[in-house]
Design a protein around this motif. Structure first.
Motif, PDB file in Angstrom:
ATOM      1  N   UNK A   7     -27.314 -10.873   1.634  1.00 18.90           N
ATOM      2  CA  UNK A   7     -27.540  -9.527   1.094  1.00 18.90           C
ATOM      3  C   UNK A   7     -27.957  -8.558   2.199  1.00 18.90           C
ATOM      4  N   UNK A   8     -28.806  -9.031   3.107  1.00 19.16           N
ATOM      5  CA  UNK A   8     -29.226  -8.183   4.224  1.00 19.16           C
ATOM      6  C   UNK A   8     -28.048  -7.860   5.135  1.00 19.16           C
ATOM      7  N   UNK A   9     -27.233  -8.855   5.404  1.00 20.93           N
ATOM      8  CA  UNK A   9     -26.063  -8.648   6.263  1.00 20.93           C
ATOM      9  C   UNK A   9     -25.093  -7.664   5.611  1.00 20.93           C
ATOM     10  N   UNK A  10     -24.919  -7.812   4.324  1.00 19.39           N
ATOM     11  CA  UNK A  10     -24.041  -6.896   3.597  1.00 19.39           C
ATOM     12  C   UNK A  10     -24.587  -5.469   3.637  1.00 19.39           C
ATOM     13  N   UNK A  11     -25.878  -5.342   3.471  1.00 14.64           N
ATOM     14  CA  UNK A  11     -26.513  -4.027   3.527  1.00 14.64           C
ATOM     15  C   UNK A  11     -26.362  -3.381   4.892  1.00 14.64           C
ATOM     16  N   UNK A  15     -24.361   0.055   5.847  1.00 19.45           N
ATOM     17  CA  UNK A  15     -25.029   1.138   6.566  1.00 19.45           C
ATOM     18  C   UNK A  15     -24.229   1.536   7.809  1.00 19.45           C
ATOM     19  N   UNK A  16     -23.750   0.562   8.561  1.00 24.08           N
ATOM     20  CA  UNK A  16     -22.955   0.869   9.753  1.00 24.08           C
ATOM     21  C   UNK A  16     -21.626   1.513   9.375  1.00 24.08           C
ATOM     22  N   UNK A  17     -21.020   1.018   8.320  1.00 22.28           N
ATOM     23  CA  UNK A  17     -19.763   1.589   7.859  1.00 22.28           C
ATOM     24  C   UNK A  17     -19.958   3.046   7.448  1.00 22.28           C
ATOM     25  N   UNK A  18     -21.036   3.303   6.724  1.00 20.93           N
ATOM     26  CA  UNK A  18     -21.350   4.663   6.290  1.00 20.93           C
ATOM     27  C   UNK A  18     -21.560   5.582   7.493  1.00 20.93           C
ATOM     28  N   UNK A  19     -22.289   5.086   8.507  1.00 18.52           N
ATOM     29  CA  UNK A  19     -22.533   5.883   9.718  1.00 18.52           C
ATOM     30  C   UNK A  19     -21.227   6.202  10.429  1.00 18.52           C
ATOM     31  N   UNK A  20     -20.334   5.229  10.500  1.00 22.26           N
ATOM     32  CA  UNK A  20     -19.037   5.460  11.142  1.00 22.26           C
ATOM     33  C   UNK A  20     -18.249   6.518  10.381  1.00 22.26           C
ATOM     34  N   UNK A  21     -18.284   6.455   9.065  1.00 21.33           N
ATOM     35  CA  UNK A  21     -17.573   7.431   8.245  1.00 21.33           C
ATOM     36  C   UNK A  21     -18.166   8.830   8.428  1.00 21.33           C
ATOM     37  N   UNK A  22     -19.474   8.918   8.468  1.00 16.73           N
ATOM     38  CA  UNK A  22     -20.130  10.212   8.675  1.00 16.73           C
ATOM     39  C   UNK A  22     -19.731  10.787  10.027  1.00 16.73           C
ATOM     40  N   UNK A  23     -19.734   9.972  11.050  1.00 17.29           N
ATOM     41  CA  UNK A  23     -19.339  10.421  12.383  1.00 17.29           C
ATOM     42  C   UNK A  23     -17.891  10.896  12.400  1.00 17.29           C
ATOM     43  N   UNK A  24     -17.033  10.164  11.709  1.00  9.50           N
ATOM     44  CA  UNK A  24     -15.618  10.535  11.652  1.00  9.50           C
ATOM     45  C   UNK A  24     -15.441  11.882  10.956  1.00  9.50           C
ATOM     46  N   UNK A  25     -16.152  12.093   9.843  1.00 11.88           N
ATOM     47  CA  UNK A  25     -16.068  13.361   9.115  1.00 11.88           C
ATOM     48  C   UNK A  25     -16.539  14.512  10.006  1.00 11.88           C
TER      49      UNK A  25
END
Length: 63
Positions: A7-11, A15-25
């Protein structure tokens, strides 16, 4: 214990995926501003399409 670690690894992945998406936007937004400022309308149009896809990917990280 193993479930907690998974669960921690998934979280963390989320979080990293979200950060990458924010940076891309943010990157696309900046590039669009520059294209418009330099009167490169065709570039801006293409970037707007890519921005829309990036925003959809970002939204998907919150579901």
């Amino acid at each position: 214990m193993a479930q907690v670690l998974m669960d921690q690894a998934s979280g963390l992945r989320d979080a990293f995926s979200r950060q990458q998406c924010i940076s891309r936007v943010k990157s696309y937004q900046s590039r669009i501003r520059k294209a418009i400022t330099n009167n490169r309308i065709s570039d801006a149009s293409m970037l707007l399409t890519q921005l829309e896809i990036a925003q959809q990917q970002l939204e998907a990280t919150y579901k």
